[in-house]
Enzyme design. Sequence first.
Site, short mmCIF file in Angstrom:
data_model
loop_
_atom_site.label_atom_id
_atom_site.label_comp_id
_atom_site.label_asym_id
_atom_site.label_seq_id
_atom_site.Cartn_x
_atom_site.Cartn_y
_atom_site.Cartn_z
N GLY A 55 0.83 -1.20 0.00
CA GLY A 55 0.00 0.00 0.00
C GLY A 55 0.87 1.25 0.00
O GLY A 55 2.05 1.19 -0.34
N ASP A 56 0.30 2.37 0.43
CA ASP A 56 1.04 3.64 0.29
C ASP A 56 2.37 3.64 1.05
O ASP A 56 3.38 4.09 0.53
CB ASP A 56 0.17 4.84 0.65
CG ASP A 56 -0.26 4.83 2.10
OD1 ASP A 56 -0.22 3.76 2.74
OD2 ASP A 56 -0.63 5.91 2.61
N GLY A 57 2.36 3.08 2.27
CA GLY A 57 3.59 3.05 3.06
C GLY A 57 4.66 2.21 2.37
O GLY A 57 5.81 2.63 2.20
N ASP A 106 -8.17 -0.14 1.06
CA ASP A 106 -8.62 1.25 1.18
C ASP A 106 -8.86 1.93 -0.17
O ASP A 106 -9.52 2.97 -0.23
CB ASP A 106 -7.59 2.07 1.97
CG ASP A 106 -7.32 1.50 3.35
OD1 ASP A 106 -8.21 0.83 3.89
OD2 ASP A 106 -6.21 1.72 3.87
N ARG A 144 -34.16 -0.09 15.80
CA ARG A 144 -32.92 0.48 16.33
C ARG A 144 -32.17 1.29 15.28
O ARG A 144 -32.37 1.13 14.08
CB ARG A 144 -31.98 -0.65 16.74
CG ARG A 144 -32.31 -1.25 18.08
CD ARG A 144 -31.43 -2.44 18.35
NE ARG A 144 -31.66 -2.91 19.70
CZ ARG A 144 -31.35 -4.12 20.13
NH1 ARG A 144 -30.80 -4.99 19.31
NH2 ARG A 144 -31.58 -4.46 21.38
N ARG A 174 -27.08 0.82 18.45
CA ARG A 174 -25.98 -0.14 18.61
C ARG A 174 -24.84 0.21 17.65
O ARG A 174 -25.08 0.70 16.55
CB ARG A 174 -26.44 -1.58 18.29
CG ARG A 174 -27.49 -2.11 19.25
CD ARG A 174 -26.90 -2.40 20.64
NE ARG A 174 -27.89 -3.03 21.49
CZ ARG A 174 -28.77 -2.40 22.24
NH1 ARG A 174 -28.82 -1.07 22.23
NH2 ARG A 174 -29.61 -3.09 23.01
N HIS A 182 -11.08 -6.18 10.96
CA HIS A 182 -10.27 -7.01 10.07
C HIS A 182 -11.06 -8.09 9.33
O HIS A 182 -10.49 -8.75 8.45
CB HIS A 182 -9.09 -7.61 10.84
CG HIS A 182 -8.15 -6.54 11.31
ND1 HIS A 182 -8.39 -5.83 12.46
CD2 HIS A 182 -7.03 -6.05 10.76
CE1 HIS A 182 -7.42 -4.93 12.60
NE2 HIS A 182 -6.59 -5.04 11.60
N GLN A 221 -12.97 -7.39 7.20
CA GLN A 221 -12.97 -6.86 5.84
C GLN A 221 -11.73 -7.23 5.03
O GLN A 221 -11.68 -7.07 3.82
CB GLN A 221 -13.06 -5.32 5.88
CG GLN A 221 -14.36 -4.83 6.45
CD GLN A 221 -14.23 -3.41 6.99
OE1 GLN A 221 -14.57 -2.46 6.30
NE2 GLN A 221 -13.72 -3.26 8.19
O1 F6P Z 1 -4.71 0.04 5.19
C1 F6P Z 1 -5.52 -1.07 5.40
C2 F6P Z 1 -6.12 -1.03 6.78
O2 F6P Z 1 -6.96 -2.18 6.93
C3 F6P Z 1 -6.89 0.24 7.11
O3 F6P Z 1 -8.16 0.29 6.52
C4 F6P Z 1 -6.91 0.20 8.62
O4 F6P Z 1 -7.03 1.49 9.19
C5 F6P Z 1 -5.56 -0.38 8.93
O5 F6P Z 1 -5.12 -1.08 7.78
C6 F6P Z 1 -5.56 -1.31 10.12
O6 F6P Z 1 -4.25 -1.67 10.36
P1 F6P Z 1 -3.83 -2.87 11.32
O7 F6P Z 1 -4.02 -4.14 10.56
O8 F6P Z 1 -2.39 -2.59 11.61
O9 F6P Z 1 -4.70 -2.81 12.53
#
Ligand code: F6P
Length: 357
Positions: A116-118, A141, A176, A275, A281, A283
């Site tokens: 990803g970007d990093g 993302d 709700r 709620r 994660h 996702q």
């Molecule tokens: O960049 C992907 C991502 O899943 C982001 O959507 C989320 O903020 C971050 O990584 C969560 O990071 P970690 O897996 O270190 O908790």
Amino acid sequence: MAKKIAINTGGGDAPGLNAVIRAATLAALNRGYEVYGIRRAYKGLLGEDEVVPLTRDTVRGITHIGGTILGTTNRGNPFAFPVEQPDGSTERVDRSDDVVAAFRDRGFEALIAIGGDGSLRIARDLYKKGLPVVGVPKTIDNDIEGTVLTFGFLTAVDIATDAIDRLHSTAQSHERVMVVEVMGRDTGWIALFSGVAGTADVILIPEIPYSIEKVCEKVIERDRAGRHFTIVVAAEGACPKGGAPVFKDPELKRFGGVCEVLANEIAERTGKDTRAIALRHLQRGGSPISYDRLIALRFGAAAIECVDDGDFGCIVALDPPYVRRIPLDIATSRQKGVPVDGDVVATARALGMSFGD
Ligand code: F6P
């Protein structure tokens, strides 16, 4: 002697990583290269893990499998590598020269850096130090500049949409408000796409700061119209007008918790039973959907074409019907946010969905 290509995966995982590894490996083997996987980002080159050969056998049957067979880490930046000190504290040390030296010692002639970007910023900086790098953009993302889509994003959207679908029936039965928090860091791609596809009533994204009054107005308006439940989808980076996003760890900029904050405020202001649920994660786990597999396989094959052409310092990027090459400098120049004047936002508004603005 065959030329050697190295592949690594860095940062958070995303469904489709294994499909890239398989496509790049097979495309490279078919062109006569030898292929190696550097385990856990750059750790395999820094003595903290291994470098493993990638063969037809090691990449067999992995297209549909989530995660990465090479392992990954978001604590392995070679320019600020965490080194434990005798007193137990951690110091950040620049070990990028060690990466370059280990890469050359092993006789590698190209690196496919999937991240990803990093990770792409690290790839860019290693390229500037002379490493022949091709980047492959990965992230749920979808925030990488220069590519229409990153693989993993649509799978995350599908998972979030399924969750929103499921929450509808329980929200309706109990009358709700359900606040669903989805990932995305500083961008609202997952929230917007899953919110529209899943028929949310309110969608909150970082690109459109919200007012809690407007959010509650929507809840009350629905109640008055006999719709006694409301589904709010909030990007983890959503923030109120003039306010700040909610962090779990502000120092590390780890998002999390906006659904609780919103649920408390909505319950207090509207009196509705509310709620909060954060999908987190979930996702990122499991199989990539077919379109993500296709993007990933195309990216893997295209990355090897770059290597074959001696074209380094770039990423492969989706620009349908093509996969193009974009300089790493451009891909890392800014974060690709949701266009607030784009048609998906317009569609949501046309359907009566609120952005809390
Ligand atoms: O960049 C992907 C991502 O899943 C982001 O959507 C989320 O903020 C971050 O990584 C969560 O990071 P970690 O897996 O270190 O908790």
